[in-house]
Design a protein around this motif. Structure first.
Motif, PDB file in Angstrom:
ATOM      1  N   ARG A  32       9.449  20.159  25.304  1.00 56.03           N
ATOM      2  CA  ARG A  32       9.567  19.834  26.833  1.00 56.03           C
ATOM      3  C   ARG A  32      10.437  20.737  27.346  1.00 56.03           C
ATOM      4  N   GLU A  33      11.445  19.215  26.219  1.00 53.28           N
ATOM      5  CA  GLU A  33      13.401  19.154  26.990  1.00 53.28           C
ATOM      6  C   GLU A  33      13.521  20.682  27.521  1.00 53.28           C
ATOM      7  N   HIS A  34      13.778  20.805  25.821  1.00 52.95           N
ATOM      8  CA  HIS A  34      13.880  22.240  25.466  1.00 52.95           C
ATOM      9  C   HIS A  34      13.641  23.378  26.012  1.00 52.95           C
ATOM     10  N   ARG A  35      12.327  23.464  26.520  1.00 51.67           N
ATOM     11  CA  ARG A  35      11.383  24.588  26.900  1.00 51.67           C
ATOM     12  C   ARG A  35      12.548  24.398  28.541  1.00 51.67           C
ATOM     13  N   LEU A  36      12.812  23.212  28.970  1.00 50.08           N
ATOM     14  CA  LEU A  36      12.855  23.044  30.415  1.00 50.08           C
ATOM     15  C   LEU A  36      14.636  24.204  29.944  1.00 50.08           C
ATOM     16  N   VAL A  37      15.495  23.157  28.758  1.00 48.36           N
ATOM     17  CA  VAL A  37      16.490  24.624  29.042  1.00 48.36           C
ATOM     18  C   VAL A  37      16.120  25.510  28.959  1.00 48.36           C
ATOM     19  N   GLN A  38      15.591  26.030  28.011  1.00 53.24           N
ATOM     20  CA  GLN A  38      15.378  27.967  28.517  1.00 53.24           C
ATOM     21  C   GLN A  38      15.447  28.496  29.747  1.00 53.24           C
ATOM     22  N   GLU A  39      14.613  27.510  30.355  1.00 56.25           N
ATOM     23  CA  GLU A  39      14.020  27.634  31.674  1.00 56.25           C
ATOM     24  C   GLU A  39      14.848  28.097  32.877  1.00 56.25           C
ATOM     25  N   ASP A  40      16.039  27.648  32.574  1.00 52.83           N
ATOM     26  CA  ASP A  40      17.062  27.293  33.114  1.00 52.83           C
ATOM     27  C   ASP A  40      18.230  28.419  32.456  1.00 52.83           C
ATOM     28  N   ILE A  41      18.263  29.326  31.590  1.00 53.79           N
ATOM     29  CA  ILE A  41      19.076  30.200  31.157  1.00 53.79           C
ATOM     30  C   ILE A  41      17.815  31.278  32.210  1.00 53.79           C
ATOM     31  N   GLU A  42      16.773  31.553  31.996  1.00 54.27           N
ATOM     32  CA  GLU A  42      15.747  32.284  32.195  1.00 54.27           C
ATOM     33  C   GLU A  42      16.301  32.922  33.549  1.00 54.27           C
ATOM     34  N   ARG A  43      16.823  31.283  34.344  1.00 51.45           N
ATOM     35  CA  ARG A  43      16.732  31.727  35.629  1.00 51.45           C
ATOM     36  C   ARG A  43      18.270  32.050  36.246  1.00 51.45           C
ATOM     37  N   SER A  44      19.027  32.184  35.635  1.00 50.07           N
ATOM     38  CA  SER A  44      20.423  32.079  35.538  1.00 50.07           C
ATOM     39  C   SER A  44      20.939  33.564  35.243  1.00 50.07           C
ATOM     40  N   ASP A  45      20.147  34.245  34.023  1.00 48.84           N
ATOM     41  CA  ASP A  45      20.277  35.232  33.731  1.00 48.84           C
ATOM     42  C   ASP A  45      19.256  36.015  35.198  1.00 48.84           C
ATOM     43  N   ALA A  46      17.992  36.304  35.352  1.00 46.99           N
ATOM     44  CA  ALA A  46      17.625  36.401  36.942  1.00 46.99           C
ATOM     45  C   ALA A  46      18.263  36.547  37.798  1.00 46.99           C
ATOM     46  N   LEU A  47      19.293  35.929  37.803  1.00 47.20           N
ATOM     47  CA  LEU A  47      20.394  36.171  39.362  1.00 47.20           C
ATOM     48  C   LEU A  47      21.374  36.558  39.012  1.00 47.20           C
ATOM     49  N   CYS A  48      22.108  36.475  37.291  1.00 49.28           N
ATOM     50  CA  CYS A  48      23.095  37.837  37.843  1.00 49.28           C
ATOM     51  C   CYS A  48      22.567  39.313  38.006  1.00 49.28           C
ATOM     52  N   LEU A  49      21.159  39.242  37.325  1.00 47.81           N
ATOM     53  CA  LEU A  49      20.448  40.771  37.933  1.00 47.81           C
ATOM     54  C   LEU A  49      20.081  41.016  39.273  1.00 47.81           C
ATOM     55  N   THR A  50      19.936  39.618  40.204  1.00 48.95           N
ATOM     56  CA  THR A  50      19.539  40.382  41.255  1.00 48.95           C
ATOM     57  C   THR A  50      20.944  40.486  41.760  1.00 48.95           C
ATOM     58  N   ASP A  51      21.833  39.901  41.578  1.00 49.60           N
ATOM     59  CA  ASP A  51      22.836  39.924  41.985  1.00 49.60           C
ATOM     60  C   ASP A  51      23.708  41.248  41.605  1.00 49.60           C
ATOM     61  N   THR A  52      23.397  41.805  40.924  1.00 53.75           N
ATOM     62  CA  THR A  52      23.684  43.330  40.263  1.00 53.75           C
ATOM     63  C   THR A  52      23.231  44.448  40.850  1.00 53.75           C
ATOM     64  N   ILE A  53      21.903  43.920  41.108  1.00 51.34           N
ATOM     65  CA  ILE A  53      21.081  45.297  42.223  1.00 51.34           C
ATOM     66  C   ILE A  53      21.168  45.258  43.093  1.00 51.34           C
ATOM     67  N   ASN A  54      21.308  44.146  43.616  1.00 53.84           N
ATOM     68  CA  ASN A  54      21.447  43.846  45.209  1.00 53.84           C
ATOM     69  C   ASN A  54      22.830  45.126  45.399  1.00 53.84           C
ATOM     70  N   ALA A  55      23.343  44.358  45.102  1.00 49.27           N
ATOM     71  CA  ALA A  55      25.002  44.889  45.063  1.00 49.27           C
ATOM     72  C   ALA A  55      25.362  46.842  44.486  1.00 49.27           C
ATOM     73  N   GLN A  56      25.065  47.194  43.384  1.00 50.26           N
ATOM     74  CA  GLN A  56      25.058  48.009  43.446  1.00 50.26           C
ATOM     75  C   GLN A  56      24.178  49.033  43.519  1.00 50.26           C
ATOM     76  N   LEU A  57      22.648  48.795  44.003  1.00 44.36           N
ATOM     77  CA  LEU A  57      21.701  50.030  44.322  1.00 44.36           C
ATOM     78  C   LEU A  57      20.747  49.530  45.693  1.00 44.36           C
ATOM     79  N   ILE A  58      20.773  48.873  45.992  1.00 45.10           N
ATOM     80  CA  ILE A  58      19.462  48.738  47.391  1.00 45.10           C
ATOM     81  C   ILE A  58      19.946  49.710  48.359  1.00 45.10           C
ATOM     82  N   PRO A  59      21.790  48.802  48.475  1.00 50.40           N
ATOM     83  CA  PRO A  59      22.415  49.695  49.852  1.00 50.40           C
ATOM     84  C   PRO A  59      22.404  51.013  49.829  1.00 50.40           C
ATOM     85  N   ASN A  60      22.507  51.300  48.587  1.00 47.68           N
ATOM     86  CA  ASN A  60      23.040  52.992  48.696  1.00 47.68           C
ATOM     87  C   ASN A  60      21.305  53.410  48.588  1.00 47.68           C
ATOM     88  N   MET A  61      20.317  53.275  48.018  1.00 46.90           N
ATOM     89  CA  MET A  61      18.710  53.393  48.821  1.00 46.90           C
ATOM     90  C   MET A  61      18.889  53.818  50.276  1.00 46.90           C
TER      91      MET A  61
END
Length: 527
Positions: free
Chosen positions: A318-347
């Motif tokens: 369970r503790e290690h799964r929490l670590v994996q979820e932290d990485i998942e959130r970080s990856d998702a935030l990184c993707l979110t920033d890229t899409i909102n900066a490079q794709l959505i405004p031009n659309m």
């Protein structure tokens, strides 16, 4: 098709939006065919590849990163696990404001997301986790009067390089030179696992060393297993043997089976020392390969228990799964920033003109309390006065509102008329008993008397409830023609246990109150 303005107000030729720029081109130095630098890899060659990437030529490094992912099952597995964990997360859109125009913009983005174009591209964009960068070319098409990305096409990183001036600006390989990327045509996702240049921030740079050492270990292990237990064949030749005769003798002993063979003169002696424990020798290969795999798991997933069997049980998992979820959130935030900066405004800009504010796309799980904890907390706080709209509870639990006449299960008990719990009332008889119980300490009976009185009251009320049900059963049985008829009649009965349930509830409530009263008496008596 005319001219459009991007989100920065720059004029963009609408025709250029539909033109493919970064496809494969032999003349442009973008070959669809890749070399395989992993073949015959040595530490010296590995160092040369990484130094070349640092110096602005990442071609061999990108090829090596792809080779490793193709050749190492463990690395491929953990990388796919990390990428798939994010690529299937919910995608939500938030309007810039409550204004009608902002709501229209958000609805346009939501409709595009519902088409699945972005969802299908997330896995490819996350290729940046291993290589540091991933580039997708936007294929704009005019659909229903709107300029819309119909596809985000992943482009091989080998077809790009970096500007030697800053070492970080991505350029398109074109005839041996690097050309700048059109900002409205590409989504460049950078995924930094460490600070520094993009080419040095990918996980593959670290994983390459573990892969190389493990490949050495696995190769030695395979040779050991192939020859394990086979006899050593020795061919002996005389002093006057010619080289041709030696070659014939060598081929003879070698072709018997595998590599465990040798030829020596008759008067030459070779001794073979038998290992004390062959089992420990075989374990050494496996332990080293497993250890290197665990390092790769830590590198990619931040932990080991979700991929490797280790001691520690459920708590550690369970503790290690929490670590994996932290990485998942970080990856998702990184993707979110890229899409909102490079794709959505031009659309939005291409279809509605440049705006001061744009819709926000979010990739990730909702920041909500898990359903189990939510239900437990509400169950505990509702008796203390916490209230919530039924519609909110239904939405939170994902339970639709029943249609009129639809069969339902659950709901509050309906006692009907007076004192029903479902209508928020109270039973006057029960209130009177509670008032008598707590009128004063002097008027209170002894615990034994109160228990006896409570039992009598419960017996009377339960007996009345039971008698009503027993009468219905008796009538059904006595009126039956045979056993089958009796069974059918009993099956059709609709007994109402509400009265019995109410009597039992009152009994349990009174028992609790009597216990508290007795406890108060003891405390005051000993004070």
């Amino acid at each position: 098709m005319g001219m459009l303005r991007d989100f920065l107000g720059r004029l963009v030729d609408a025709f250029s939006l539909t033109e493919a720029i970064a496809g494969p081109s032999i003349a442009g130095g973008r070959s669809p065919y890749s070399e395989h630098p992993a073949n015959g890899m040595t530490p010296e060659r590995m160092a040369r590849i990484l130094r070349a990437a640092d110096s602005g030529e990442p071609l061999a490094y990108f090829e090596l990163a792809e080779d490793i992912e193709e050749r190492d099952p463990h690395y491929a597995s953990v990388m796919a696990t990390r990428k798939r964990a994010v690529s299937q997360l919910p995608i939500t859109v938030t309007a810039a404001s409550e204004d009608a125009a902002d709501q229209e913009h958000a609805a346009f983005i939501q409709g595009w997301i519902d088409d699945g174009v972005l969802r299908r591209s997330l896995f490819d964009m996350l290729d940046a986790i291993g290589k540091g960068v991933s580039i997708c070319e936007i294929d704009w098409q005019l659909r229903f009067g709107r300029q819309t990305p119909c596809q985000l096409t992943w482009r091989d990183q080998r077809w790009f390089t970096f500007d030697l001036t800053d070492g970080d600006t991505v350029l398109l390989r074109d005839g041996g030179i690097g050309t700048p990327l059109a900002p409205h045509k590409f989504v460049v996702h950078r995924h930094k696992n460490k600070s520094g240049l993009t080419i040095r921030s990918g996980i593959a740079r670290v994983a390459a060393w573990s892969w190389m050492f493990k490949s050495f270990t696995v190769k030695d292990w395979a040779m050991f297993v192939q020859n394990f237990g086979q006899p050593i064949r020795i061919g002996r030749y005389g002093r006057g043997a010619t080289e041709a005769e030696k070659d014939v003798l060598w081929r003879a002993v070698y072709n018997i089976a595998g590599d465990c063979a040798a030829i020596i003169p008759k008067d030459m002696l070779i001794e073979f020392q038998e290992l004390s424990s062959k089992g420990s020798t075989t374990d050494m290969y496996e332990k080293r390969a497993d250890w290197l795999d665990r390092q790769t798991s830590k590198l990619v997933l931040g932990q080991t228990t979700t991929t490797d069997a280790v001691s520690g049980g459920h708590a550690v998992s369970r503790e290690h799964r929490l670590v994996q979820e932290d990485i998942e959130r970080s990856d998702a935030l990184c993707l979110t920033d890229t899409i909102n900066a490079q794709l959505i405004p031009n659309m939005i800009a291409f279809n509605f003109g440049p705006q001061d504010r744009y819709p926000h796309v979010r990739i990730g799980r909702p920041d909500e309390v898990p359903l189990g904890e939510f239900a437990q907390a509400f169950w505990q706080l509702a008796p203390q006065g916490l209230t919530a709209p039924v519609s909110y509870i239904r939405d939170r639990m994902g339970i639709p509102t029943p249609k009129p006449g639809e069969d339902v299960i659950g709901g509050k008990p309906s006692g009907g008329g007076k004192g029903a719990a479902g209508d928020g009332g109270t039973d006057p008889a029960l209130n009177a008993m509670m008032d008598r119980l707590f009128t004063s300490r002097n008027a209170r009976q002894t615990p034994d008397d109160m228990i006896a009185a409570m039992n009598d009251r419960l017996n009377r009320e339960a007996a009345d409830a039971m008698d009503g049900m027993i009468d219905e059963v008796r009538q059904a049985v006595t009126g039956a023609k045979d056993l089958r008829d009796a069974a059918d009649r009993l099956a059709k009965l609709q007994l109402a246990p509400d009265a019995l349930a109410e009597a039992m509830a009152k009994g349990m409530t009174l028992a609790h109150l009597v216990g508290q009263a007795a406890l108060l008496d003891d405390i005051k008596a000993n004070a």
